[in-house]
Design a protein around this motif. Sequence first.
Motif, short mmCIF file in Angstrom:
data_model
loop_
_atom_site.label_atom_id
_atom_site.label_comp_id
_atom_site.label_asym_id
_atom_site.label_seq_id
_atom_site.Cartn_x
_atom_site.Cartn_y
_atom_site.Cartn_z
N GLU A 78 -20.85 -32.53 20.86
CA GLU A 78 -21.26 -32.97 19.55
C GLU A 78 -21.80 -34.20 19.04
O GLU A 78 -22.01 -35.06 18.33
CB GLU A 78 -20.77 -32.62 18.66
N THR A 79 -20.94 -35.33 19.65
CA THR A 79 -20.51 -36.96 19.54
C THR A 79 -20.64 -37.73 20.95
O THR A 79 -20.61 -39.15 20.32
CB THR A 79 -18.96 -37.06 19.22
N ASP A 80 -21.15 -37.63 22.34
CA ASP A 80 -21.57 -37.94 22.65
C ASP A 80 -19.88 -39.47 22.92
O ASP A 80 -20.42 -40.24 24.02
CB ASP A 80 -22.31 -39.27 22.64
N HIS A 81 -19.28 -38.83 23.10
CA HIS A 81 -17.93 -39.55 22.91
C HIS A 81 -17.93 -39.16 24.60
O HIS A 81 -17.24 -37.84 25.08
CB HIS A 81 -17.21 -39.31 22.65
N PRO A 82 -17.63 -40.45 25.63
CA PRO A 82 -17.51 -39.54 27.40
C PRO A 82 -16.74 -39.59 27.81
O PRO A 82 -16.79 -39.14 28.67
CB PRO A 82 -18.90 -41.00 27.74
N VAL A 83 -15.06 -40.33 27.60
CA VAL A 83 -13.96 -40.27 28.13
C VAL A 83 -13.12 -39.13 27.64
O VAL A 83 -12.72 -38.84 26.44
CB VAL A 83 -13.67 -41.19 29.07
N VAL A 84 -12.45 -38.53 28.69
CA VAL A 84 -11.44 -37.75 27.98
C VAL A 84 -10.09 -37.97 29.34
O VAL A 84 -10.51 -38.30 30.37
CB VAL A 84 -11.47 -36.30 27.60
N ALA A 85 -9.19 -37.79 28.73
CA ALA A 85 -7.39 -38.01 29.06
C ALA A 85 -7.03 -36.23 28.40
O ALA A 85 -7.21 -36.20 27.94
CB ALA A 85 -7.01 -38.98 28.95
N THR A 86 -5.66 -36.02 30.16
CA THR A 86 -4.99 -35.05 29.81
C THR A 86 -4.17 -35.06 28.97
O THR A 86 -3.55 -36.20 29.23
CB THR A 86 -4.48 -34.47 31.37
N LEU A 87 -3.65 -34.80 28.30
CA LEU A 87 -2.26 -34.54 27.65
C LEU A 87 -1.09 -34.49 27.56
O LEU A 87 -0.17 -34.96 27.82
CB LEU A 87 -2.02 -33.65 26.01
N GLU A 88 -1.11 -34.29 28.76
CA GLU A 88 0.19 -33.99 30.60
C GLU A 88 0.83 -35.50 30.64
O GLU A 88 0.82 -36.35 30.29
CB GLU A 88 0.08 -33.48 31.55
N PRO A 89 2.75 -35.26 30.50
CA PRO A 89 2.72 -37.05 30.59
C PRO A 89 2.91 -37.65 31.42
O PRO A 89 2.99 -36.03 33.15
CB PRO A 89 4.40 -36.03 30.16
N ASN A 90 2.82 -38.65 31.57
CA ASN A 90 2.63 -39.12 32.81
C ASN A 90 1.69 -39.44 33.56
O ASN A 90 1.74 -39.56 35.06
CB ASN A 90 4.05 -39.32 33.77
N SER A 91 0.50 -38.73 33.20
CA SER A 91 -0.53 -38.63 34.62
C SER A 91 -1.25 -39.60 33.76
O SER A 91 -1.65 -40.17 32.66
CB SER A 91 -1.66 -37.00 33.78
N THR A 92 -2.50 -39.96 34.33
CA THR A 92 -3.54 -41.45 34.73
C THR A 92 -5.00 -40.38 34.72
O THR A 92 -6.23 -41.39 34.84
CB THR A 92 -3.47 -42.04 35.56
N TRP A 93 -4.94 -39.56 34.99
CA TRP A 93 -6.03 -38.42 35.28
C TRP A 93 -7.01 -38.78 34.00
O TRP A 93 -7.14 -38.63 32.54
CB TRP A 93 -5.71 -37.01 35.37
N ARG A 94 -8.44 -39.25 34.34
CA ARG A 94 -9.63 -39.18 33.49
C ARG A 94 -10.96 -38.54 33.69
O ARG A 94 -10.81 -38.76 34.79
CB ARG A 94 -9.38 -40.71 32.83
N TRP A 95 -11.95 -38.13 32.63
CA TRP A 95 -12.99 -37.36 32.90
C TRP A 95 -14.14 -38.61 32.48
O TRP A 95 -13.72 -37.89 31.42
CB TRP A 95 -12.55 -35.67 33.05
N CYS A 96 -15.15 -38.41 32.74
CA CYS A 96 -16.70 -39.42 32.09
C CYS A 96 -17.29 -37.54 32.44
O CYS A 96 -17.83 -37.09 32.62
CB CYS A 96 -16.39 -39.93 33.24
N TYR A 97 -17.63 -37.58 31.16
CA TYR A 97 -18.94 -36.29 30.83
C TYR A 97 -19.89 -36.92 31.38
O TYR A 97 -20.87 -36.25 31.95
CB TYR A 97 -18.80 -35.88 29.63
N VAL A 98 -20.14 -38.03 31.10
CA VAL A 98 -21.44 -38.57 31.75
C VAL A 98 -22.07 -38.22 33.14
O VAL A 98 -23.04 -38.09 33.48
CB VAL A 98 -21.53 -39.61 31.13
N HIS A 99 -20.59 -38.95 33.86
CA HIS A 99 -20.48 -39.02 35.65
C HIS A 99 -20.32 -38.06 35.96
O HIS A 99 -20.85 -37.67 37.57
CB HIS A 99 -20.00 -40.39 35.48
N ARG A 100 -19.82 -37.46 35.68
CA ARG A 100 -19.21 -36.17 35.61
C ARG A 100 -18.73 -35.69 36.80
O ARG A 100 -18.59 -34.97 38.12
CB ARG A 100 -20.50 -35.20 35.60
N ARG A 101 -17.51 -36.33 36.75
CA ARG A 101 -16.23 -37.00 37.58
C ARG A 101 -15.18 -37.65 37.07
O ARG A 101 -14.67 -38.20 36.09
CB ARG A 101 -16.55 -37.93 38.30
N THR A 102 -14.17 -37.70 37.87
CA THR A 102 -12.64 -38.61 37.74
C THR A 102 -13.08 -39.95 37.62
O THR A 102 -13.63 -40.27 38.51
CB THR A 102 -11.71 -38.36 38.01
N VAL A 103 -12.29 -40.32 36.42
CA VAL A 103 -12.27 -42.44 36.41
C VAL A 103 -11.41 -42.33 36.28
O VAL A 103 -9.93 -42.21 35.68
CB VAL A 103 -13.43 -42.43 35.08
#
Length: 103
Positions: A78-103
């Motif tokens: 809906e928004t084209d906002h490309p990157v999300v992160a998990t809300l899990e504590p102390n996690s550095t995991w990020r996902w880019c929907y555009v590239h379809r991979r972790t970043v």
Amino acid sequence: MTLDAQGTNATGRAGLNGQTPRCDHIDRFSTVKPGPPECKECLALGQTWVRLLVCLTCGWVACSDDSRGGHARAHYRETDHPVVATLEPNSTWRWCYVHRRTV
């Protein structure tokens, strides 16, 4: 310097291993304050979620793809906002929907 098929500098776009283009979407964000730790769409539908993700563009919190609703991906569509992160504590995991991979 390595050039791509268009003759532009591919080295500057390369990831750490030189194989995958670097995701420049993560460089565009300032710190966002996440919304409440809940998926509002799931709550409205009476569903539960597996994991919550926060949009790094606007702070919207929604359920992940491994949840029944997949509302974080719907937010991206809906928004084209490309990157999300998990809300899990102390996690550095990020996902880019555009590239379809972790970043």
